[in-house]
Scaffold this motif. Structure first.
Motif, PDB file in Angstrom:
ATOM      1  N   ILE A   1       0.820  -1.166   0.040  1.00 17.16           N
ATOM      2  CA  ILE A   1      -0.143  -0.009   0.077  1.00 17.16           C
ATOM      3  C   ILE A   1       0.886   1.283  -0.072  1.00 17.16           C
ATOM      4  CG2 ILE A   1      -0.168  -0.123   2.503  1.00 17.16           C
ATOM      5  CD1 ILE A   1      -3.088   0.952   2.031  1.00 17.16           C
ATOM      6  N   GLY A   2       0.578   2.440  -0.736  1.00 18.76           N
ATOM      7  CA  GLY A   2       1.382   3.538  -0.775  1.00 18.76           C
ATOM      8  C   GLY A   2       0.639   4.820  -1.251  1.00 18.76           C
ATOM      9  N   TRP A   3       1.230   5.843  -1.468  1.00 20.24           N
ATOM     10  CA  TRP A   3       0.934   7.165  -1.911  1.00 20.24           C
ATOM     11  C   TRP A   3       1.279   7.508  -3.030  1.00 20.24           C
ATOM     12  CZ3 TRP A   3      -2.710   9.501   1.071  1.00 20.24           C
ATOM     13  CH2 TRP A   3      -2.823   8.954   2.272  1.00 20.24           C
ATOM     14  N   PHE A   4       0.646   7.769  -4.047  1.00 18.08           N
ATOM     15  CA  PHE A   4       1.149   8.445  -5.310  1.00 18.08           C
ATOM     16  C   PHE A   4       0.581  10.004  -5.222  1.00 18.08           C
ATOM     17  CE2 PHE A   4       2.196   4.507  -7.926  1.00 18.08           C
ATOM     18  CZ  PHE A   4       1.645   3.600  -6.734  1.00 18.08           C
TER      19      PHE A   4
ATOM     20  N   ARG B   1       1.847  11.306 -13.039  1.00 18.18           N
ATOM     21  CA  ARG B   1       1.545  10.568 -11.639  1.00 18.18           C
ATOM     22  C   ARG B   1       3.030   9.742 -11.149  1.00 18.18           C
ATOM     23  NH1 ARG B   1      -2.654   6.553 -11.768  1.00 18.18           N
ATOM     24  NH2 ARG B   1      -1.133   5.012 -12.616  1.00 18.18           N
ATOM     25  N   GLU B   2       3.387   9.839 -10.008  1.00 18.79           N
ATOM     26  CA  GLU B   2       4.567   9.266  -9.424  1.00 18.79           C
ATOM     27  C   GLU B   2       4.129   8.562  -8.129  1.00 18.79           C
ATOM     28  OE1 GLU B   2       7.967  11.515  -8.065  1.00 18.79           O
ATOM     29  OE2 GLU B   2       6.696  13.090  -7.551  1.00 18.79           O
ATOM     30  N   GLY B   3       4.836   7.543  -8.073  1.00 17.15           N
ATOM     31  CA  GLY B   3       4.745   6.728  -6.665  1.00 17.15           C
ATOM     32  C   GLY B   3       5.636   7.674  -5.625  1.00 17.15           C
ATOM     33  N   VAL B   4       5.052   7.895  -4.658  1.00 15.75           N
ATOM     34  CA  VAL B   4       5.925   8.739  -3.666  1.00 15.75           C
ATOM     35  C   VAL B   4       6.595   7.746  -2.581  1.00 15.75           C
ATOM     36  CG1 VAL B   4       5.549  10.300  -1.977  1.00 15.75           C
ATOM     37  CG2 VAL B   4       4.257  10.905  -4.051  1.00 15.75           C
ATOM     38  N   SER B   5       5.652   7.047  -1.934  1.00 12.36           N
ATOM     39  CA  SER B   5       6.245   6.034  -0.967  1.00 12.36           C
ATOM     40  C   SER B   5       5.177   4.992  -0.662  1.00 12.36           C
ATOM     41  CB  SER B   5       6.300   7.022   0.376  1.00 12.36           C
ATOM     42  OG  SER B   5       6.615   5.994   1.452  1.00 12.36           O
ATOM     43  N   CYS B   6       5.710   3.719  -0.779  1.00 12.10           N
ATOM     44  CA  CYS B   6       5.075   2.548  -0.537  1.00 12.10           C
ATOM     45  C   CYS B   6       5.706   1.660   0.487  1.00 12.10           C
ATOM     46  CB  CYS B   6       5.152   1.930  -1.834  1.00 12.10           C
ATOM     47  SG  CYS B   6       4.140   2.862  -3.160  1.00 12.10           S
ATOM     48  N   VAL B   7       4.738   0.844   0.964  1.00 10.70           N
ATOM     49  CA  VAL B   7       5.167  -0.139   2.120  1.00 10.70           C
ATOM     50  C   VAL B   7       4.442  -1.360   2.218  1.00 10.70           C
ATOM     51  CG1 VAL B   7       3.352   0.690   4.053  1.00 10.70           C
ATOM     52  CG2 VAL B   7       5.456  -0.303   4.607  1.00 10.70           C
ATOM     53  N   SER B   8       5.195  -2.374   2.319  1.00  9.04           N
ATOM     54  CA  SER B   8       4.568  -3.596   2.356  1.00  9.04           C
ATOM     55  C   SER B   8       3.901  -3.873   3.769  1.00  9.04           C
ATOM     56  CB  SER B   8       5.788  -5.061   2.010  1.00  9.04           C
ATOM     57  OG  SER B   8       5.199  -6.016   2.445  1.00  9.04           O
TER      58      SER B   8
ATOM     59  N   TYR C   1       8.340  -1.946  -3.426  1.00  5.64           N
ATOM     60  CA  TYR C   1       8.808  -1.345  -4.917  1.00  5.64           C
ATOM     61  C   TYR C   1       8.001  -1.574  -6.035  1.00  5.64           C
ATOM     62  CZ  TYR C   1      12.146  -0.578  -8.425  1.00  5.64           C
ATOM     63  OH  TYR C   1      12.956   0.079  -9.645  1.00  5.64           O
ATOM     64  N   ALA C   2       7.406  -2.644  -6.095  1.00  2.00           N
ATOM     65  CA  ALA C   2       6.542  -3.262  -7.275  1.00  2.00           C
ATOM     66  C   ALA C   2       5.519  -2.301  -7.395  1.00  2.00           C
ATOM     67  CB  ALA C   2       6.299  -4.451  -7.230  1.00  2.00           C
ATOM     68  N   LEU C   3       4.909  -2.004  -6.158  1.00  2.00           N
ATOM     69  CA  LEU C   3       3.670  -1.079  -5.867  1.00  2.00           C
ATOM     70  C   LEU C   3       3.957   0.391  -6.547  1.00  2.00           C
ATOM     71  CD1 LEU C   3       0.711  -0.939  -5.390  1.00  2.00           C
ATOM     72  CD2 LEU C   3       1.439  -0.042  -3.037  1.00  2.00           C
ATOM     73  N   CYS C   4       5.004   0.935  -5.939  1.00  2.00           N
ATOM     74  CA  CYS C   4       5.238   1.937  -6.406  1.00  2.00           C
ATOM     75  C   CYS C   4       6.025   2.458  -7.723  1.00  2.00           C
ATOM     76  CB  CYS C   4       6.455   2.675  -5.388  1.00  2.00           C
ATOM     77  SG  CYS C   4       5.765   3.873  -4.062  1.00  2.00           S
ATOM     78  N   HIS C   5       6.101   1.313  -8.583  1.00  4.31           N
ATOM     79  CA  HIS C   5       6.798   1.537  -9.746  1.00  4.31           C
ATOM     80  C   HIS C   5       5.696   0.656 -10.690  1.00  4.31           C
ATOM     81  CE1 HIS C   5      10.237   2.212  -7.440  1.00  4.31           C
ATOM     82  NE2 HIS C   5      10.481   3.055  -8.414  1.00  4.31           N
ATOM     83  N   SER C   6       4.310   0.863 -10.502  1.00  2.44           N
ATOM     84  CA  SER C   6       3.525   0.033 -11.095  1.00  2.44           C
ATOM     85  C   SER C   6       2.071   0.835 -11.381  1.00  2.44           C
ATOM     86  CB  SER C   6       3.244  -1.414 -10.780  1.00  2.44           C
ATOM     87  OG  SER C   6       2.674  -1.414  -9.420  1.00  2.44           O
ATOM     88  N   SER C   7       0.986   0.325 -11.808  1.00  2.41           N
ATOM     89  CA  SER C   7      -0.185   0.798 -11.649  1.00  2.41           C
ATOM     90  C   SER C   7      -1.270   0.243 -10.670  1.00  2.41           C
ATOM     91  CB  SER C   7      -0.927   1.040 -13.058  1.00  2.41           C
ATOM     92  OG  SER C   7      -2.071   1.462 -12.945  1.00  2.41           O
TER      93      SER C   7
END
Length: 125
Positions: free
Chosen positions: A33-36, A44-51, A105-111
């Protein structure tokens, strides 16, 4: 699945805000889960994500050292503490999650597959 984001607002440069994302319909014990963010005129960019499985985090280079993502599993909520805000941090911030994998990492660099509504952050000079 619902993601309810809140906490945006108007702040002067150098100030702080904390965004919250309340998750429902699933449990933060495995998904990423994270923030874009979507800034005016920018992609749009992935700002921060966490597992939520192992709490490994990922940050964009532009926010490292200033933003901190955290999870409160008891509240099923993820937070983004934003310090030393800059004018260029202005944008619409979205909470997003993917129930199919746990990699931050995968979340922040995907859709991601699941999105909440945006919360507006405006940083003035």
């Amino acid at each position: 699945v619902q993601l309810q984001a809140s906490g945006g607002g108007l702040v002067q440069a150098g100030g702080s805000l904390r965004l919250s994302c309340q998750a429902s319909g699933f449990t933060l014990n495995r998904p990423a889960i994270g923030w874009f963010r979507q800034a005016p005129g920018k992609e749009r960019e992935g700002v921060s994500c966490v597992s939520s499985l192992n709490e490994i985090t990922d940050y964009s280079d532009s926010v490292k050292g200033r933003f901190t993502i955290s999870i409160d599993k008891a509240k099923n909520t993820v937070y983004l503490q934003m310090n030393n805000l800059r004018v260029e941090d202005t944008g619409l911030y979205y909470c997003a999650a993917d129930l199919n994998h746990s990699s931050s990492y995968a979340l922040c660099h995907s859709s991601p597959s699941n999105w909440g509504q945006g919360t507006l952050v405006t940083v003035s000079s």
